[in-house]
Design a protein around this motif. Structure first.
Motif, PDB file in Angstrom:
ATOM      1  N   PHE A   1     124.718  10.525  77.034  1.00 15.81           N
ATOM      2  CA  PHE A   1     125.516  10.068  78.169  1.00 15.81           C
ATOM      3  C   PHE A   1     124.969   8.754  78.704  1.00 15.81           C
ATOM      4  CE2 PHE A   1     128.703  10.668  81.291  1.00 15.81           C
ATOM      5  CZ  PHE A   1     128.220  10.159  82.481  1.00 15.81           C
ATOM      6  N   GLU A   2     123.653   8.646  78.705  1.00 19.64           N
ATOM      7  CA  GLU A   2     123.034   7.431  79.223  1.00 19.64           C
ATOM      8  C   GLU A   2     123.371   6.223  78.354  1.00 19.64           C
ATOM      9  OE1 GLU A   2     119.367   5.119  80.677  1.00 19.64           O
ATOM     10  OE2 GLU A   2     119.075   6.450  78.961  1.00 19.64           O
ATOM     11  N   ILE A   3     123.442   6.442  77.052  1.00 16.52           N
ATOM     12  CA  ILE A   3     123.848   5.354  76.151  1.00 16.52           C
ATOM     13  C   ILE A   3     125.273   4.917  76.499  1.00 16.52           C
ATOM     14  CG2 ILE A   3     124.474   4.770  73.772  1.00 16.52           C
ATOM     15  CD1 ILE A   3     122.145   6.511  72.831  1.00 16.52           C
ATOM     16  N   MET A   4     126.160   5.891  76.677  1.00 16.07           N
ATOM     17  CA  MET A   4     127.560   5.576  77.003  1.00 16.07           C
ATOM     18  C   MET A   4     127.639   4.825  78.334  1.00 16.07           C
ATOM     19  SD  MET A   4     129.255   6.651  74.450  1.00 16.07           S
ATOM     20  CE  MET A   4     131.005   6.810  74.821  1.00 16.07           C
ATOM     21  N   LEU A   5     126.838   5.246  79.278  1.00 21.20           N
ATOM     22  CA  LEU A   5     126.866   4.617  80.603  1.00 21.20           C
ATOM     23  C   LEU A   5     126.426   3.160  80.507  1.00 21.20           C
ATOM     24  CD1 LEU A   5     127.386   5.189  83.588  1.00 21.20           C
ATOM     25  CD2 LEU A   5     124.999   5.876  83.820  1.00 21.20           C
ATOM     26  N   THR A   6     125.355   2.918  79.764  1.00 18.78           N
ATOM     27  CA  THR A   6     124.851   1.553  79.593  1.00 18.78           C
ATOM     28  C   THR A   6     125.915   0.668  78.939  1.00 18.78           C
ATOM     29  OG1 THR A   6     122.647   2.475  79.285  1.00 18.78           O
ATOM     30  CG2 THR A   6     122.958   0.174  78.673  1.00 18.78           C
ATOM     31  N   LEU A   7     126.592   1.213  77.939  1.00 24.10           N
ATOM     32  CA  LEU A   7     127.630   0.436  77.255  1.00 24.10           C
ATOM     33  C   LEU A   7     128.840   0.217  78.162  1.00 24.10           C
ATOM     34  CD1 LEU A   7     127.515   2.151  73.744  1.00 24.10           C
ATOM     35  CD2 LEU A   7     126.631  -0.107  74.343  1.00 24.10           C
ATOM     36  N   ALA A   8     129.215   1.273  78.876  1.00 21.54           N
ATOM     37  CA  ALA A   8     130.402   1.177  79.733  1.00 21.54           C
ATOM     38  C   ALA A   8     130.205   0.148  80.842  1.00 21.54           C
ATOM     39  CB  ALA A   8     130.741   2.547  80.323  1.00 21.54           C
ATOM     40  N   ARG A   9     128.952  -0.043  81.238  1.00 22.32           N
ATOM     41  CA  ARG A   9     128.655  -1.021  82.294  1.00 22.32           C
ATOM     42  C   ARG A   9     128.235  -2.369  81.722  1.00 22.32           C
ATOM     43  NH1 ARG A   9     125.175   2.937  86.350  1.00 22.32           N
ATOM     44  NH2 ARG A   9     127.011   3.885  87.309  1.00 22.32           N
ATOM     45  N   GLY A  10     128.400  -2.541  80.427  1.00 24.60           N
ATOM     46  CA  GLY A  10     127.895  -3.737  79.767  1.00 24.60           C
ATOM     47  C   GLY A  10     128.945  -4.816  79.571  1.00 24.60           C
ATOM     48  N   THR A  11     128.798  -5.531  78.469  1.00 26.95           N
ATOM     49  CA  THR A  11     129.732  -6.608  78.174  1.00 26.95           C
ATOM     50  C   THR A  11     131.076  -6.022  77.754  1.00 26.95           C
ATOM     51  OG1 THR A  11     129.154  -6.665  75.834  1.00 26.95           O
ATOM     52  CG2 THR A  11     127.798  -8.001  77.324  1.00 26.95           C
ATOM     53  N   ARG A  12     132.082  -6.902  77.686  1.00 28.02           N
ATOM     54  CA  ARG A  12     133.420  -6.450  77.294  1.00 28.02           C
ATOM     55  C   ARG A  12     133.367  -5.804  75.912  1.00 28.02           C
ATOM     56  NH1 ARG A  12     136.976  -9.301  74.688  1.00 28.02           N
ATOM     57  NH2 ARG A  12     135.770 -11.189  75.092  1.00 28.02           N
ATOM     58  N   GLU A  13     132.600  -6.405  75.026  1.00 31.68           N
ATOM     59  CA  GLU A  13     132.504  -5.862  73.668  1.00 31.68           C
ATOM     60  C   GLU A  13     131.841  -4.490  73.660  1.00 31.68           C
ATOM     61  OE1 GLU A  13     131.989  -9.668  70.702  1.00 31.68           O
ATOM     62  OE2 GLU A  13     130.488  -9.339  72.268  1.00 31.68           O
ATOM     63  N   GLN A  14     130.826  -4.326  74.509  1.00 33.45           N
ATOM     64  CA  GLN A  14     130.155  -3.031  74.573  1.00 33.45           C
ATOM     65  C   GLN A  14     131.081  -1.959  75.137  1.00 33.45           C
ATOM     66  OE1 GLN A  14     126.655  -4.456  76.756  1.00 33.45           O
ATOM     67  NE2 GLN A  14     125.376  -3.676  75.099  1.00 33.45           N
TER      68      GLN A  14
END
Lengths: 97, 332, 250
Positions: free
Chosen positions: B184-197
């Motif tokens: 979940f933490e990986i998803m959260l980091t990506l969801a709050r990241g760059t547009r590509e992430q």
């Protein structure tokens, strides 16, 4: 499918935690010899614990009691800890199994 | 060797008359009803034993095969910390597989035989591991959704009637919680990241949502083994109930992530206090179970290769052990 | 900060990192699930060591490079690992040989580093030494099993030992960095480490019924950034995400 390969024998593992009073049965594993069994036990059952004591015993060496008089209709007297296929009928030419 | 053990299994059952058999079965069911654990040396109906061997070994195979889709990203993890955490997770999965094979062996079957069945393609393992991990976000999705679903399935198994399986599950559940949090933490980091992430995360959710729902298995009405497994307290909660729980818990998590679940029929039902969700395409599930999923072939091929290429190692270890023992005997 | 000290820390960190990277390739493919766990355990420890060494190096450098900046944004010539650890895994036997040669080295080196005048380095060494004892037990026991196992296993590890032996020359070839670090009391004289490594390795090789390779062979210089072709592929795989998606948090 694969040609018959002798599997590593089965060992039962007992662990006493750092502050523990006695060794508890943790489960079993396969290993070629006792040294490997201890190494595997350390990797498998103590990955997060320090200062533990490990006992390993060949599963076929354990002598177990019957479940008790309450379970009158238990399995016919077999003194092994459980019925593992490799505990029985060991051909003479195969050692240490 | 192991076939001889199974012959003995058959012989012992033959000694019991049908009158005794009925009495044994009544006593066995009474144990179950009293929430007493069944242990390896207790009498058990042959079908109980077979059901457990099948279920526990499938679970063990799933853990071992499950190491592959995530192991696929160890060398490409994007930070040293993520790499370490992923190795630890996959290591845990291997360990869980080992615990489960141990539990299965208490029922009178050899691990080598179970592994042979897996490699021959005759044993089943969880359908979910036949899907590819094509992006880093897939690693997050697996932790969040697949481990989330697995936890939901596993907690009731801690109260399974068969002692060794229940105890293995307790051990496994203790180690499992960090797996889902990590994902979940990986998803959260990506969801709050760059547009590509963010796109990467959404694409992973799109791919893993429906297969995760299928993990709970078909509706109990359509399930072969359901009723008997429930009577014997192997199965404690129905497939549909577990699946509903999973959806109810996960939808708010997806909302928190700001990601969209790929189900246009997803709708909160205020009356029932549950999420209604769309129809599952069971034909896809059946194809995957038959061996026609995206990665069935690759997964088995990888396991076969590991087993074959490791044969000389396993044999060498035994040869060394034999020689050492012979020396010890000679010296004694 | 001295350039030599920075360099030295990179050597320690990169060696652990690249070896961990190679071991990571084994996960899910080992001869038995127990060996999967054993190799993964070593990889995990090595990454921990790499993070400590590299973080420290970055701090000393003072240019804002943290462990990940160093791991994922340097190219081949800037890596300071021994060439030994970037060699491909080969079969399980070759992996064990490579592991054993490096484990015996780290065991002696970290024991010496406990006495380093650099307290932080001594602290990292203390933590790492405990782990390395375990790694060494794993790799040395496996070397003996395979060397003294079957004719096939004996031949395989003998061949691997002969192939990898020349890569150990670099471990003891004291250069300017090694001398500067020894002078400053930060690291040991390599002669001391070698004097322990040779008999230790010799004893296990003998117990494994193997022959110590006679030829000295080539001298590599991975610790000075002179690598073969393999490292480029290792880094391409390892660094892909950070390079393909620059500026992202992960």
């Amino acid at each position: 499918m694969t040609q018959a390969e002798r599997d590593w024998p089965l060992w039962e593992v007992f662990i006493r935690s750092k502050s523990g009073l006695e060794h508890k049965h943790a489960g079993s594993l396969h290993a070629a010899d006792a040294t490997m069994a201890i190494e595997h036990a350390r990797d498998l059952y103590t990955r997060r614990m320090e200062g533990v004591s490990i006992w390993v015993v060949r599963s076929s060496e354990i002598v177990a009691s019957d479940p008790g008089e309450g379970a009158a209709l238990f399995e016919p007297a077999r003194d092994k800890v459980y019925r593992h296929p490799t505990f029985y009928e060991i051909p003479d030419e195969v050692k240490n199994l | 060797m192991y076939t001889q053990g199974l012959d003995q299994l058959g012989r012992s059952e033959l000694h019991v008359s049908s009158a005794d058999s009925a009495a044994l079965e009544r006593e066995f069911l009474a144990h179950i009803d009293r929430e007493e654990r069944i242990e390896p040396k207790d009498w058990m109906p042959p079908a109980y034993r077979q059901t457990l061997i099948r279920q526990i070994s499938q679970h063990a195979h799933s853990e071992i095969v499950g190491m592959l889709p995530e192991g696929n990203w160890i060398t490409r993890a994007p930070t040293l910390k993520r790499k370490a955490v992923l190795i630890a997770k996959v290591q845990d999965e291997g360990g869980h597989g080992a615990y489960l094979y141990s539990a299965a062996e208490t029922l009178g079957v050899a691990r080598a035989q179970l592994i042979d069945q897996l490699l021959a393609g005759t044993a089943k393992y969880s359908s979910i591991f036949n899907y590819p991990t094509v992006s880093w976000a897939d690693v997050g999705a697996i932790g969040w959704l697949v481990d989330g679903a697995a936890i939901m399935n596993q907690i009731p198994l801690c109260r399974c009637s068969y002692g060794p399986y229940a105890r293995a599950m307790i051990r496994i559940c203790k180690e499992e919680s960090f797996h889902q949090r990590q994902g979940f933490e990986i998803m959260l980091t990506l969801a709050r990241g760059t547009r590509e992430q963010r796109s990467m995360a959404q694409a992973a959710l799109d791919r893993w949502w429906w297969p995760s729902l299928m993990m709970f298995g078909p509706s109990d009405a359509d399930s072969m083994h359901g009723a008997q497994s429930t009577r014997w307290k192997i199965k404690r909660i129905s497939n549909d109930d577990l699946r509903q729980r999973f959806v109810d818990v996960t939808v708010p998590q997806a909302q928190f992530l700001g990601l969209k679940i790929p189900d246009p029929d997803l709708l909160w039902d205020g009356e029932r206090q549950h999420y209604r969700f769309g129809a599952i395409d069971w034909s896809e599930f059946n194809e995957v179970l038959k061996g026609n999923g995206p990665c069935n072939h690759e997964r088995l091929a990888a396991r076969r290769r590991a087993h074959e290429e490791g044969r000389w190692v396993r044999e060498a270890a035994l040869a060394y052990a034999d020689r050492k023992a012979a020396r010890a005997e000679a010296a004694a | 900060m001295s350039q030599a000290q920075f360099d030295y820390l990179l050597r320690l960190g990169d060696t652990s990192l690249i070896l961990a990277q190679r071991l990571g390739e084994w996960v899910g493919h080992a001869p038995a699930v127990e060996e999967d766990l054993g190799l993964a355990n070593i990889a995990l420890d090595l990454i921990g060591q790499a993070r400590l060494f590299l973080s420290y190096a970055g701090e000393l450098e003072g240019c804002g490079r943290d462990e990940d900046r160093l791991a994922f944004h340097r190219d081949v010539p800037e890596f300071r690992n021994f060439a030994l650890v970037e060699q491909p895994n080969g079969d399980f036997g070759a992996t064990i040989v490579r592991q054993f040669l490096l484990d015996t080295y780290q065991r002696e080196l970290y024991a010496e580093l406990l006495r380093s005048k650099d307290e932080r380095l001594a602290g990292i060494a203390a933590k790492s030494l405990k782990e390395t004892e375990y790694h060494w037990r794993f790799s040395s026991r496996w070397l003996v099993r395979l060397g003294d196992g079957t004719a096939d296993s004996h031949e395989r590890v003998q061949r691997a030992l002969t192939d990898l032996w020349p890569y150990t020359n670099e471990l003891f070839d004291a250069d300017a960095t090694d001398r500067a670090v020894a002078q400053a009391g930060i690291g040991p004289a390599l002669g001391t480490v070698e004097a322990r490594w040779r008999p230790a390795v010799g004893a296990v090789i003998e117990e494994a019924t193997l022959a110590r390779p006679a030829e000295r062979g080539k001298l590599t210089a991975g610790k000075r950034g002179m690598h073969g072709e393999a490292l480029g592929y290792v880094l391409a795989e390892m660094q892909f995400l950070q390079r393909a998606y620059p500026g992202g948090q992960w």
